[in-house]
Design an enzyme around this catalytic site. Structure first.
Site, PDB file in Angstrom:
ATOM      1  N   GLU A  38       0.792  -1.183  -0.090  1.00 35.06           N
ATOM      2  CA  GLU A  38      -0.088  -0.043  -0.056  1.00 35.06           C
ATOM      3  C   GLU A  38       0.867   1.318  -0.009  1.00 35.06           C
ATOM      4  OE1 GLU A  38      -2.846  -0.893   3.205  1.00 35.06           O
ATOM      5  OE2 GLU A  38      -3.936  -1.754   1.784  1.00 35.06           O
TER       6      GLU A  38
ATOM      7  N   ASP B 273      -8.336  -9.411   3.964  1.00 36.02           N
ATOM      8  CA  ASP B 273      -7.865  -8.298   4.938  1.00 36.02           C
ATOM      9  C   ASP B 273      -9.063  -8.078   5.871  1.00 36.02           C
ATOM     10  OD1 ASP B 273      -6.925  -5.906   6.130  1.00 36.02           O
ATOM     11  OD2 ASP B 273      -7.545  -4.583   4.497  1.00 36.02           O
TER      12      ASP B 273
ATOM     13  N   GLU C 101     -12.669  -2.537  11.943  1.00 39.44           N
ATOM     14  CA  GLU C 101     -12.609  -1.800  10.669  1.00 39.44           C
ATOM     15  C   GLU C 101     -13.674  -2.252   9.557  1.00 39.44           C
ATOM     16  OE1 GLU C 101      -9.081  -2.157   8.457  1.00 39.44           O
ATOM     17  OE2 GLU C 101      -9.946  -1.317   6.677  1.00 39.44           O
TER      18      GLU C 101
HETATM   19  C1  GCV Z   1      -2.848   0.293   8.336  1.00 40.21           C
HETATM   20  C2  GCV Z   1      -6.152  -2.480   5.428  1.00 40.21           C
HETATM   21  C3  GCV Z   1      -6.594  -1.082   5.962  1.00 40.21           C
HETATM   22  C4  GCV Z   1      -5.422  -0.096   6.231  1.00 40.21           C
HETATM   23  C5  GCV Z   1      -4.328  -0.842   6.743  1.00 40.21           C
HETATM   24  C6  GCV Z   1      -3.772  -2.055   6.104  1.00 40.21           C
HETATM   25  C7  GCV Z   1      -2.845  -2.698   6.801  1.00 40.21           C
HETATM   26  O1  GCV Z   1      -5.855  -1.993   4.175  1.00 40.21           O
HETATM   27  O2  GCV Z   1      -7.688  -0.502   5.441  1.00 40.21           O
HETATM   28  O3  GCV Z   1      -5.884   1.059   6.966  1.00 40.21           O
HETATM   29  O4  GCV Z   1      -3.170   0.165   7.102  1.00 40.21           O
HETATM   30  O5  GCV Z   1      -4.953  -3.118   6.119  1.00 40.21           O
HETATM   31  O6  GCV Z   1      -3.003  -3.718   7.523  1.00 40.21           O
HETATM   32  O7  GCV Z   1      -1.467  -2.438   6.693  1.00 40.21           O
END
Ligand code: GCV
Length: 612
Positions: A239, A318, A346
């Site tokens: 990411e 995720d 989340e």
């Molecule tokens: C910390 C998902 C979440 C992100 C998070 C990522 C991760 O994509 O939406 O907010 O980033 O996981 O675990 O690194």
């Protein structure tokens, strides 16, 4: 200063004086305050975290390591308070995992990524900012359930959090570590993989000597300030975070370089395996996101130093409501692995909707290969809200996480019941009503949001509420491909081949429509709407039924909640959030059912309202 909320520890009295420095001293203090009878302590350093409790001449005696006696003290006090028999004998109670971690995703400017309990407990305006008394209470909560590591900053290391390992910030870091230390809790830090480039080094190539040298020296300084730091946590090449791929190196090169800087100090390097292509073209059918971690890491098995631990999310996507266990857990027998779960809700209701996780974890541990995992981490659900976790019931997840990290075989219902008993003074009938409500909450949430393994119909970015096509043309690799005839992706060897990443018996179990559990069917298969499920209903009817049932169950849950004699402010908070949960469940039900009705043209067999 406000008295910190005691969450599930209302039976503990005054906060320990700040001059107590060791877990043994804290254990003595807590027992003297709360046990109501004399309790002996016997420290045997070689016992580490483990302990046993005996009764000698009518008096309890706790024997354990320096931290073990503290864990034993809390277990004894909790059992006494809950009216449970104390487990006596010299068979030690020892944790399953040495590292039982919380990963906070706190940013130095005070926000918390995916945080639903207020702002950061540790930072504000790009600097440390905390109430020492609340931190001490957090340490106490952690120790009471056996948790021993807290990573205080986000794995996405945004400016200026990288400074946590720089000279200017280290004295403050040392002060924070000193608050946690008497409770046996060690700090951990997320680091920026490309940090050396902020200091005039033109590269972050792990094989470049200047880079290696920089990390050696900087890590030395960090350990000078905090000698018992647990280690570093790294999100790399994920990411948009920097990582070794930029330099044509693999993740063993990157992780080992950092691990060697930590090694002389006894530190661990936790390297996350959440690596996938987040810039996928939705037209690309050859890339299947759940396959990514295995593709990146499985071939590196055996190449990591002994103080590296690869941290793998429980499922291959995720933290969705339901995912199979990641196939990577079965593929790296010669590597240290950690399981990562998420307490922050989340995708599971933002600590507005009730979602107790222990039943879900039970399923994960059922399928996880035994002995393969040697550490456990949970993304925290903590924040500055008075009760730390936003929804007062979200604390059940933090509490149960500790008990589960100690003993993954523990019974989910018992964890929940113990939390209820310790937190509230309800009569037995009400207590059981709340236990049942919590036990069923995940299944209800699953029904109104994402039944049958059908993920990613949630709003993009925010991840609360329905948006059935929101992720469909997005770059995140998260597609359900619903059309007028069918939904889902064929992940068998006839499709993307994802099931081939599993060993037997999972490979065949998931690949065959006859054996794949209904709850995961749409995770692994593309099915026509008229496909007949194991229970005899068609797929589309099952989708309708689950959504209607999920909403109805939420209405029943609201009824139950209104009957509970919870204390203020928990009662009002839970009621107010329940109104929002009802609205959310209603929206999910109507929008998803309408979405599939409009596509399929199939009417609900029971004639309930679905919109044209
Ligand atoms: C910390 C998902 C979440 C992100 C998070 C990522 C991760 O994509 O939406 O907010 O980033 O996981 O675990 O690194």
């Amino acid at each position: 200063m406000k008295q910190p909320c005691l969450t599930w520890l209302p039976f503990l009295c005054a906060e320990a004086p700040a001059d107590l420095k060791t877990p043994q001293q804290i254990a003595r203090f807590e027992l003297d305050q709360a046990s109501g009878e004399p309790v002996g302590l016997c420290v045997r350093p070689e016992m580490g975290d483990s302990f046993w409790i005996e009764k000698k001449e009518g008096q309890f005696l706790i024997t354990g390591g320096e931290t073990g006696v503290l864990y034993g003290a809390y277990r004894l006090l909790m059992a006494l308070h809950a009216g449970y028999p104390v487990r006596l004998g010299t068979q030690p109670s020892a944790p399953c995992y040495d590292l039982r971690m919380i990963n906070c995703w706190d940013n130095a400017e005070g926000t918390v990524e995916r945080g639903y309990s207020g702002r950061s407990l540790f930072f504000e305006n790009g600097w440390f900012d905390y109430d020492a008394s609340r931190i001490r209470q957090l340490a106490r909560m952690m120790a009471s359930v056996g948790l021993n590591v807290i990573c205080i900053n986000n794995v996405n290391v945004h400016d200026p959090a990288h400074k946590l390992i720089e000279e200017e910030w280290l004295p403050e870091l040392a002060k924070l570590a000193a608050i946690f230390r008497p409770y046996g809790v060690k700090l951990m830090l997320s680091i920026d993989y490309a940090h050396p480039m902020r200091h005039g080094i033109p590269t972050a190539d792990p094989l470049d000597e200047r880079v290696q040298q920089w990390w050696m020296q900087q890590t030395e300084k960090v350990y000078h300030a905090v000698p018992d730091l647990a280690g570093f946590l790294v999100k790399a090449d994920s990411e948009h975070r920097p990582g070794p791929f930029t330099y044509g190196r693999d993740h063993a090169d990157g992780a080992n370089m950092l691990a060697r800087a930590l090694k002389p100090h006894g530190g661990k390097l936790i390297w996350r395996c959440f690596v996938y292509n987040c810039m996928q073209d939705w037209r690309d059918t050859t890339t299947d996101r759940p396959m990514a971690a295995y593709i990146h890491y499985a071939h590196l098995d055996g190449r990591f130093d002994d103080n590296v631990i690869l941290q793998i999310k429980n499922g291959p996507f995720d933290f969705q409501v339901r995912e199979p266990v990641s196939p990577l857990f079965y593929a790296m027998p010669n590597t240290n692995l950690a399981l990562e779960i998420q307490l922050a809700q989340e995708y599971t209701g933002h600590q507005i909707d009730i979602y107790a996780m222990p039943p879900m974890w039970k399923e994960i541990f059922r399928d996880l290969p035994p002995k393969q995992v040697m550490a456990i981490a949970a993304v925290g659900n903590l924040g500055r809200d008075d009760n730390y976790t936003g929804h007062p019931f979200a604390a059940v997840n933090l509490f149960s996480y500790g008990l589960t990290a100690w003993d993954p075989g523990c019974d989910p219902e018992e964890c929940i019941r113990l939390w209820v008993k310790l937190t509230y003074q309800l009569d037995e009938q009400q207590q059981e009503m709340l236990v049942a409500l919590l036990m069923n909450s995940r299944s209800t949430y699953e029904k109104y949001t994402a039944p049958l393994g059908l993920n990613w119909m949630v709003t993009t970015h925010e991840h609360y509420g329905p948006s059935p096509s929101g992720y469909e043309y997005a770059p995140w690799g998260t597609y359900h491909k619903a059309n007028r005839d069918a939904v889902g992706i064929d992940r068998t060897k006839n499709g993307t081949g994802y099931t081939e990443q599993y060993p037997e018996p999972f490979r065949s179990l998931y690949a065959s429509l006859d054996t794949c559990p209904d709850k995961l069917k749409l995770f692994f298969h593309r099915l026509r709407y008229d496909y007949v499920m194991a229970d005899g209903r068609t797929l589309v009817q099952r989708i309708y039924d689950d959504h209607f049932e999920g909403y109805e169950e939420t209405q029943a849950m609201a009824q139950t909640l209104s009957q509970l004699d919870l204390p203020s402010p928990d009662r009002e908070m839970a009621q107010e959030r329940m109104q929002r949960q009802l609205k959310n469940a209603h929206e999910w039900c109507d929008i998803i059912n309408t979405f599939f009705y409009r596509l399929s043209g199939v009417k609900d067999a029971n004639g309930r309202t679905i919109y044209e």
